[in-house]
Enzyme design. Structure first.
Site, PDB file in Angstrom:
ATOM      1  N   SER A 144       0.815  -1.111   0.069  1.00  0.00           N
ATOM      2  CA  SER A 144      -0.091  -0.008  -0.258  1.00  0.00           C
ATOM      3  C   SER A 144       0.980   1.076   0.117  1.00  0.00           C
ATOM      4  O   SER A 144       2.003   1.280   0.729  1.00  0.00           O
ATOM      5  CB  SER A 144      -0.930  -0.093   1.300  1.00  0.00           C
ATOM      6  OG  SER A 144      -1.646   1.225   1.330  1.00  0.00           O
ATOM      7  N   TYR A 156      -1.347  -0.263  10.237  1.00  0.00           N
ATOM      8  CA  TYR A 156      -1.556  -0.667   8.808  1.00  0.00           C
ATOM      9  C   TYR A 156      -0.205  -0.316   8.118  1.00  0.00           C
ATOM     10  O   TYR A 156       0.096  -0.892   7.403  1.00  0.00           O
ATOM     11  CB  TYR A 156      -2.654  -0.065   8.458  1.00  0.00           C
ATOM     12  CG  TYR A 156      -3.050  -0.561   6.815  1.00  0.00           C
ATOM     13  CD1 TYR A 156      -3.520  -1.654   6.742  1.00  0.00           C
ATOM     14  CD2 TYR A 156      -2.967   0.270   5.912  1.00  0.00           C
ATOM     15  CE1 TYR A 156      -3.698  -1.987   5.105  1.00  0.00           C
ATOM     16  CE2 TYR A 156      -3.265   0.158   4.587  1.00  0.00           C
ATOM     17  CZ  TYR A 156      -3.535  -1.411   4.193  1.00  0.00           C
ATOM     18  OH  TYR A 156      -3.686  -1.546   2.882  1.00  0.00           O
ATOM     19  N   ALA A 158       2.832   0.459   9.149  1.00  0.00           N
ATOM     20  CA  ALA A 158       3.772  -0.193   9.646  1.00  0.00           C
ATOM     21  C   ALA A 158       3.702  -1.745   9.128  1.00  0.00           C
ATOM     22  O   ALA A 158       4.967  -2.128   8.257  1.00  0.00           O
ATOM     23  CB  ALA A 158       3.819  -0.514  11.033  1.00  0.00           C
ATOM     24  N   LYS A 160       2.347  -2.531   6.032  1.00  0.00           N
ATOM     25  CA  LYS A 160       2.601  -2.450   4.658  1.00  0.00           C
ATOM     26  C   LYS A 160       3.842  -1.922   4.432  1.00  0.00           C
ATOM     27  O   LYS A 160       4.415  -2.440   3.205  1.00  0.00           O
ATOM     28  CB  LYS A 160       1.818  -1.640   3.999  1.00  0.00           C
ATOM     29  CG  LYS A 160       0.134  -2.177   4.065  1.00  0.00           C
ATOM     30  CD  LYS A 160       0.030  -3.595   3.280  1.00  0.00           C
ATOM     31  CE  LYS A 160      -1.378  -4.053   3.391  1.00  0.00           C
ATOM     32  NZ  LYS A 160      -1.540  -5.422   2.548  1.00  0.00           N
TER      33      LYS A 160
END
Length: 261
Positions: A144, A156, A158, A160
């Site tokens: 992402s 999230y 971290a 990705k």
């Protein structure tokens, strides 16, 4: 048509969203797809849709955050097909609430890391062991822009960011192999999927710190270029899964309609 003819592809998170569209597109391009997800009923429905269109798929209920299940499902896939050509790591979750680093919940961090990072690593370990024995293979990752720019919740982003680093680690691990065992990554921006629709509805429940983070993200991001659809991401994953990208490894492709320029 035929860009993945006779390739055996494993697609995680295949019950809905980007994973479902990727499995559908891979089959349309000639692949035989092993569809993995924790949601068996939804997975069976998606598989039936693909079979009706002439695709060849097999369904496996698996929780990738469980390392034993990952090893077992890879064994089952090998029993059926005898090889694996492509692993598409798409399964992932969001934490609800867009909580920044000073307000994240331990429970959210544990859930997100268990699936997005640990689950991806568990399955990739099992599949790359197959690749090493075969001498060939291709790992396609879904990360992402949050993992590059930080524009998501702390947990999230971290998770990705770790996927981006893991992609490069896999590519480096096998960089001396001939033929090449490859790994590449797609970093979408906002993608309109059932998961993001659900998450967007949680904004009214954001804590003070989360609303501050959301406002900062809005100030530094423009969505005027549009929002990606699952098929847009699936098309990029298809390119990386195919031999058209045979010279690429360790690369990260941003796919966000220019929103984060």
């Amino acid at each position: 048509m035929g860009r993945l003819d006779n390739k055996i592809c494993v697609v995680t998170g295949a019950a809905s969203g980007i994973g479902a569209k990727t499995a559908e597109l891979f089959c349309a391009e000639g692949a035989k797809v092993a569809m993995l997800d924790i949601k068996l009923e939804s997975l069976e429905k998606q598989a039936a849709k693909i079979r009706k269109a002439g695709g060849e798929v097999s369904v496996f209920e698996a929780d990738i955050s469980n390392s034993q299940q990952c090893a077992e499902v890879v064994d089952k896939i090998m029993e059926i097909y005898g090889r694996i050509d492509v692993l598409a790591n798409i399964a992932g979750i969001l934490d609800m609430g867009m909580r920044p680093v000073d307000a994240f919940l331990d429970s959210d961090l544990e859930k997100v890391i268990n699936v997005n990072l640990k689950g991806t690593m568990y399955l990739t370990r099992a599949v790359t062991q197959v690749f090493e024995k075969q001498g060939t293979g291709n790992v396609v990752m879904l990360a992402s822009v949050a993992g590059v720019t930080g524009n998501g919740s702390a947990a999230y982003a971290a998770s990705k960011g770790a996927i981006v680093a893991l992609t490069k680690n896999i590519a480096l691990r096998f960089a001396n192999r001939q033929p090449l065992i490859r790994a590449n990554c797609v970093c979408p921006g906002t993608v309109w999927t059932p998961m993001t629709k659900k998450a967007s509805g949680a904004k009214t429940d954001y804590c003070k710190e989360a609303n501050e983070l959301y406002d900062s993200i809005q100030a530094h991001t423009s969505l005027k270029g549009g929002i990606c659809q699952p098929v847009d991401v699936a098309n990029a994953l298809l390119f990386l899964a195919s031999d058209e990208s045979r010279c690429m490894t360790g690369q990260v492709i941003t796919l966000d309609c220019g929103a984060n320029l």
